[in-house]
Design a protein around this motif. Structure first.
Motif, PDB file in Angstrom:
ATOM      1  N   GLY A  53       0.836  -1.208   0.000  1.00  0.00           N
ATOM      2  CA  GLY A  53       0.000   0.000   0.000  1.00  0.00           C
ATOM      3  C   GLY A  53       0.860   1.243   0.000  1.00  0.00           C
ATOM      4  N   ILE A  54       1.865   1.278   0.868  1.00  0.00           N
ATOM      5  CA  ILE A  54       2.725   2.456   0.947  1.00  0.00           C
ATOM      6  C   ILE A  54       3.504   2.627  -0.355  1.00  0.00           C
ATOM      7  CG2 ILE A  54       4.720   3.457   2.139  1.00  0.00           C
ATOM      8  CD1 ILE A  54       3.661   2.110   4.695  1.00  0.00           C
ATOM      9  N   ALA A  55       4.053   1.509  -0.870  1.00  0.00           N
ATOM     10  CA  ALA A  55       4.827   1.592  -2.116  1.00  0.00           C
ATOM     11  C   ALA A  55       3.959   2.108  -3.258  1.00  0.00           C
ATOM     12  CB  ALA A  55       5.402   0.226  -2.456  1.00  0.00           C
ATOM     13  N   THR A  56       2.710   1.594  -3.337  1.00  0.00           N
ATOM     14  CA  THR A  56       1.834   2.046  -4.421  1.00  0.00           C
ATOM     15  C   THR A  56       1.499   3.524  -4.281  1.00  0.00           C
ATOM     16  OG1 THR A  56       0.862  -0.135  -4.329  1.00  0.00           O
ATOM     17  CG2 THR A  56      -0.271   1.490  -5.657  1.00  0.00           C
ATOM     18  N   ALA A  57       1.280   3.948  -3.037  1.00  0.00           N
ATOM     19  CA  ALA A  57       0.958   5.356  -2.816  1.00  0.00           C
ATOM     20  C   ALA A  57       2.116   6.224  -3.275  1.00  0.00           C
ATOM     21  CB  ALA A  57       0.660   5.600  -1.339  1.00  0.00           C
ATOM     22  N   ILE A  58       3.354   5.822  -2.933  1.00  0.00           N
ATOM     23  CA  ILE A  58       4.519   6.603  -3.355  1.00  0.00           C
ATOM     24  C   ILE A  58       4.641   6.576  -4.877  1.00  0.00           C
ATOM     25  CG2 ILE A  58       7.048   6.722  -3.290  1.00  0.00           C
ATOM     26  CD1 ILE A  58       6.870   5.660  -0.407  1.00  0.00           C
ATOM     27  N   GLY A  59       4.447   5.379  -5.452  1.00  0.00           N
ATOM     28  CA  GLY A  59       4.514   5.256  -6.902  1.00  0.00           C
ATOM     29  C   GLY A  59       3.510   6.158  -7.600  1.00  0.00           C
ATOM     30  N   LEU A  60       2.291   6.182  -7.051  1.00  0.00           N
ATOM     31  CA  LEU A  60       1.235   7.000  -7.642  1.00  0.00           C
ATOM     32  C   LEU A  60       1.592   8.485  -7.552  1.00  0.00           C
ATOM     33  CD1 LEU A  60      -1.528   6.460  -8.895  1.00  0.00           C
ATOM     34  CD2 LEU A  60      -2.550   6.874  -6.672  1.00  0.00           C
ATOM     35  N   TRP A  61       2.152   8.848  -6.397  1.00  0.00           N
ATOM     36  CA  TRP A  61       2.535  10.241  -6.217  1.00  0.00           C
ATOM     37  C   TRP A  61       3.620  10.627  -7.219  1.00  0.00           C
ATOM     38  CZ3 TRP A  61       7.262  12.345  -4.408  1.00  0.00           C
ATOM     39  CH2 TRP A  61       7.225  13.740  -4.243  1.00  0.00           C
ATOM     40  N   LEU A  62       4.630   9.734  -7.380  1.00  0.00           N
ATOM     41  CA  LEU A  62       5.697  10.007  -8.345  1.00  0.00           C
ATOM     42  C   LEU A  62       5.126  10.118  -9.750  1.00  0.00           C
ATOM     43  CD1 LEU A  62       8.606   7.691  -7.134  1.00  0.00           C
ATOM     44  CD2 LEU A  62       8.544  10.192  -7.128  1.00  0.00           C
ATOM     45  N   LEU A  63       4.221   9.192 -10.077  1.00  0.00           N
ATOM     46  CA  LEU A  63       3.617   9.201 -11.411  1.00  0.00           C
ATOM     47  C   LEU A  63       2.932  10.538 -11.683  1.00  0.00           C
ATOM     48  CD1 LEU A  63       2.714   7.293 -13.872  1.00  0.00           C
ATOM     49  CD2 LEU A  63       0.538   7.228 -12.678  1.00  0.00           C
ATOM     50  N   ILE A  64       2.176  11.020 -10.702  1.00  0.00           N
ATOM     51  CA  ILE A  64       1.399  12.228 -10.930  1.00  0.00           C
ATOM     52  C   ILE A  64       2.264  13.477 -10.828  1.00  0.00           C
ATOM     53  CG2 ILE A  64      -0.445  13.632  -9.948  1.00  0.00           C
ATOM     54  CD1 ILE A  64      -1.933  11.023  -9.440  1.00  0.00           C
ATOM     55  N   THR A  87       5.993  12.649 -13.747  1.00  0.00           N
ATOM     56  CA  THR A  87       6.085  12.149 -15.124  1.00  0.00           C
ATOM     57  C   THR A  87       5.254  12.991 -16.091  1.00  0.00           C
ATOM     58  OG1 THR A  87       4.194  10.691 -14.939  1.00  0.00           O
ATOM     59  CG2 THR A  87       6.316   9.781 -14.269  1.00  0.00           C
ATOM     60  N   ARG A  88       5.491  12.751 -17.357  1.00  0.00           N
ATOM     61  CA  ARG A  88       4.757  13.472 -18.392  1.00  0.00           C
ATOM     62  C   ARG A  88       3.255  13.124 -18.327  1.00  0.00           C
ATOM     63  NH1 ARG A  88       6.997  16.256 -21.990  1.00  0.00           N
ATOM     64  NH2 ARG A  88       5.775  16.995 -23.747  1.00  0.00           N
ATOM     65  N   LEU A  89       2.986  11.821 -18.114  1.00  0.00           N
ATOM     66  CA  LEU A  89       1.587  11.402 -17.983  1.00  0.00           C
ATOM     67  C   LEU A  89       0.933  12.129 -16.809  1.00  0.00           C
ATOM     68  CD1 LEU A  89      -0.768   9.505 -18.724  1.00  0.00           C
ATOM     69  CD2 LEU A  89       0.198   7.832 -17.154  1.00  0.00           C
ATOM     70  N   GLY A  90       1.700  12.256 -15.710  1.00  0.00           N
ATOM     71  CA  GLY A  90       1.180  12.938 -14.522  1.00  0.00           C
ATOM     72  C   GLY A  90       0.838  14.387 -14.808  1.00  0.00           C
ATOM     73  N   ILE A  91       1.703  15.039 -15.594  1.00  0.00           N
ATOM     74  CA  ILE A  91       1.437  16.442 -15.954  1.00  0.00           C
ATOM     75  C   ILE A  91       0.122  16.527 -16.717  1.00  0.00           C
ATOM     76  CG2 ILE A  91       2.226  18.355 -17.384  1.00  0.00           C
ATOM     77  CD1 ILE A  91       5.087  17.496 -16.773  1.00  0.00           C
ATOM     78  N   ARG A  92      -0.048  15.574 -17.637  1.00  0.00           N
ATOM     79  CA  ARG A  92      -1.286  15.593 -18.441  1.00  0.00           C
ATOM     80  C   ARG A  92      -2.506  15.338 -17.570  1.00  0.00           C
ATOM     81  NH1 ARG A  92       0.800  12.579 -23.914  1.00  0.00           N
ATOM     82  NH2 ARG A  92       1.931  14.388 -24.670  1.00  0.00           N
ATOM     83  N   ILE A  93      -2.359  14.399 -16.603  1.00  0.00           N
ATOM     84  CA  ILE A  93      -3.492  14.123 -15.717  1.00  0.00           C
ATOM     85  C   ILE A  93      -3.848  15.379 -14.938  1.00  0.00           C
ATOM     86  CG2 ILE A  93      -4.180  12.861 -13.645  1.00  0.00           C
ATOM     87  CD1 ILE A  93      -2.652  10.455 -14.694  1.00  0.00           C
TER      88      ILE A  93
END
Lengths: 305, 326
Positions: A150-161, A164-170
């Protein structure tokens, strides 16, 4: 009532909260970017669990099952988005509620047709069986792994958003969808990707939780409704709010069910105390939600203004 | 004008059909269809309640099963105490008189709707949907875990309660009673819609800012509509408990809330006879397809999806044309 017992319940609460976060994050992301309420999110949770259990049974490995469950939920999410959800973005909330309610009926019965009416069982991977000595308390290795996941996914999601470029678009999609379309981003593809991402998170939660409860049709909706409570508390469209809300709901619900019957046992006779305590404990998080509504109608961390 | 006349004709056909089918069943001695028609009438009554909030007020409540269940439990609990002779609390006794039970059921569901409505109406849109769903789930879990009245197993009503001048144990008389209550509720709906209250409510739905600008306070009007709505759905719950002679937490599941919305959508949102048409379609679908396949809900889902995506306006919208304003 020892310290160890309380600590164990507290960890259970955190673990439950993190699984709720996986559900709530997808829901809130889909709402934030596309403005859509998706009742069928619980069905994606169920699909993740069923595919994981079925594949793990055949392949003999939980991890293969987990990847398959996650992939199946993401694929189902993308397919649903393209076939149905896409037509609902411009519609009012009533249409969205109804169409996604119809999807629940279709997906639940579909899963029942494919996997039969009986629950499936998914066992905990061998490496994570048993307990781990944490000093004060012996705690289930698997549940600890869920907390880690859960913690790893939360961090991953935060990094993604955030990174990353995808995160900027989101994030751009959340603040102004017409503008990013005008800037040449293919918004239809972006929507499908965001929906599939949310579906993958739900499918992962379903697969992970599937190993500690039975995998059955209808398992997703109670979690979905709790995820709604999380979002109302945390503020809609906010990932941070989803995290805080999920942990609050997970811990308060678990501790309430543990402590309230014991508290009532001080004043009532045992059998009665268990009943009254359990009934009131089941209402606790909704009372919390009502309190948040009175004090902060837009949730603790409103995403927009 | 033509469309208006067509809708009235359709309403009359629906009203007559709902009465004629069980009458024919009575004549042919087929009690199953009388029970089925009673079920349609009571579900339609619950739908009329929701239609006030959803159809007129635009409040998408995904938690109306709560009031349905509360009404059911009031009937179950009062009958339980009347049967066992134990006082309820503070020396109050139970009752086996439907009129008393209905009054209490309506009062308590109205109270629940007042509290839930006052909290939920602080928000709107998607938040409102999630919150009404969550509060209904709270009441569901409470009924599930509260041990005094059967908990998960539910509570049977051994003898159907009494109504002056009728033998409610007879299927036909129970149907006539349910039909009469449904017609009264439809009259109330039509009256509300035609009154200043209804006009204000619909104005708020269409444009809250403009309604506020002409001096209509949205909160009070919406809350009043929500309370009336919960009250009627609660009455339907009490009657459903009489019909099945059983109450259980199953009456308050989120599926039930969804079913109530489906009834309104299938019939036509905000249309007077929408819930009657919708309840008829739903029950007919259940009986026809339920007999063919155990996976009938799969097909219900497909039909529903088709209606939402391609046939907004429901059956009445399809046959009598869409409403001009709406």
């Amino acid at each position: 009532m020892s310290l160890a017992l309380i600590l164990e319940q507290l960890l259970n609460g955190v673990q439950f909260g993190l699984m709720l976060f996986l559900m709530a994050a997808g829901l809130t992301l889909v709402f934030g970017v596309m403005g859509l309420i998706n009742l069928a999110h619980g069905s994606l949770f169920m699909i993740g669990a069923f595919v994981c259990a079925a594949v793990a049974g055949v392949a003999g490995s939980f991890w293969v099952g987990l990847v398959a469950g996650l992939a199946a939920a993401a694929a189902a999410g993308a397919l649903i988005e393209i076939l149905v959800i896409r037509r609902l973005y411009g519609r009012d909330h009533l249409d969205q509620v109804l169409a996604t309610f119809a999807l629940i009926l279709i997906l639940s019965e579909g899963v029942r047709m494919i996997f039969g009416p009986f629950p499936l069982y998914l066992s905990v991977p061998d490496a994570l069986r048993g307990t781990l000595d944490l000093g004060v308390v012996e705690y289930s290795r698997y549940r600890l792994a869920l907390i880690g996941f859960g913690i790893a996914t939360a961090i991953g999601l935060w990094l993604l958003i955030a990174r990353t470029r995808l995160g900027i678009r989101i994030r751009a999609g959340e603040s102004d969808r017409e503008m990013i379309a005008a800037l040449g981003v293919n918004i239809r593809v972006l929507y499908t990707v965001v929906f599939a991402l949310g579906a993958a998170l739900a499918g992962m939660a379903g697969a992970l939780v599937g190993a500690i409860q039975s995998v059955q049709v209808g398992m997703g909706e109670p979690v979905l409704i709790l995820a709604f409570v999380v979002i109302v508390i945390g503020g809609i469209g906010s990932i941070k709010g989803a995290m805080v809300g999920a942990l609050m709901v997970g811990v308060i619900d678990t501790m309430g069910r543990f402590l309230l019957p014991r508290a009532f046992a001080l004043v009532l006779e045992p059998a009665q105390a268990t009943g009254v305590g359990a009934a009131l404990a089941s209402m606790l998080i909704y009372v919390l939600m009502a309190l948040v509504l009175v004090l902060r109608p837009k949730g603790l961390f409103p995403a927009h203004g | 004008m033509v469309e208006k006349r067509r809708e009235w004709t359709l309403n009359a056909v629906l009203a007559i059909a709902l009465f004629a089918v069980p009458l024919a069943a009575l004549w042919l001695d087929e009690p199953f269809y009388i029970t089925l028609a009673t079920r349609v009438a009571i579900l339609a009554l619950a739908g009329v309640g929701l239609n006030i909030a959803l159809g007129l007020g635009g409040m998408v409540s995904f938690g109306h099963a709560a009031y349905f269940g509360i009404g059911g439990y009031v009937a179950g609990i009062l009958a339980h105490h009347a049967f066992s002779g134990q006082p309820l609390f503070l020396g109050l006794s139970g009752s086996n008189q439907m009129l008393v039970i209905w009054a209490v059921a309506m009062a308590i569901s109205a109270l629940a709707a007042l509290v839930i409505g006052a909290l939920s109406l602080r928000t709107s849109g998607i938040f409102f949907i999630m919150i009404t769903l969550a509060f209904a789930q709270m009441i569901f879990y409470f009924a599930l875990s509260w041990p005094a009245y059967g908990g998960e197993d539910g509570l049977p009503i051994f003898l159907r309660n009494q109504f002056p001048g009728l033998n409610t144990m007879r299927g036909w008389e129970m149907f006539v009673l349910s039909y009469a209550v449904l017609m009264l509720a439809l009259a109330l709906f039509a009256m509300l819609r035609g009154a200043r209250f209804g006009a204000a409510l619909m104005a708020i739905r269409q444009n809250p800012a403009r309604a506020a600008a002409v001096g209509i306070s949205p909160f009070g009007i919406k809350l009043t509509a929500f309370v009336i709505s919960g009250m009627i759905t609660g009455l339907a719950g009490a009657m459903m408990a009489e019909l099945t002679r059983f109450v259980s937490p199953a009456m308050m599941t989120w599926q039930m809330s969804g079913e109530l919305i489906v009834i309104i959508i299938l019939g036509g949102v905000g249309r007077l006879f929408g819930p009657v048409a919708g309840a008829g379609i739903l029950v007919a679908f259940e009986v026809l397809f339920g007999g063919l396949t155990e996976h009938w809900q799969f097909f219900l889902g497909l039909v529903l999806l088709g209606v939402v995506l391609f046939a907004r306006g429901g059956l009445i919208g399809l046959l009598a044309g869409r409403e001009r304003h709406g």
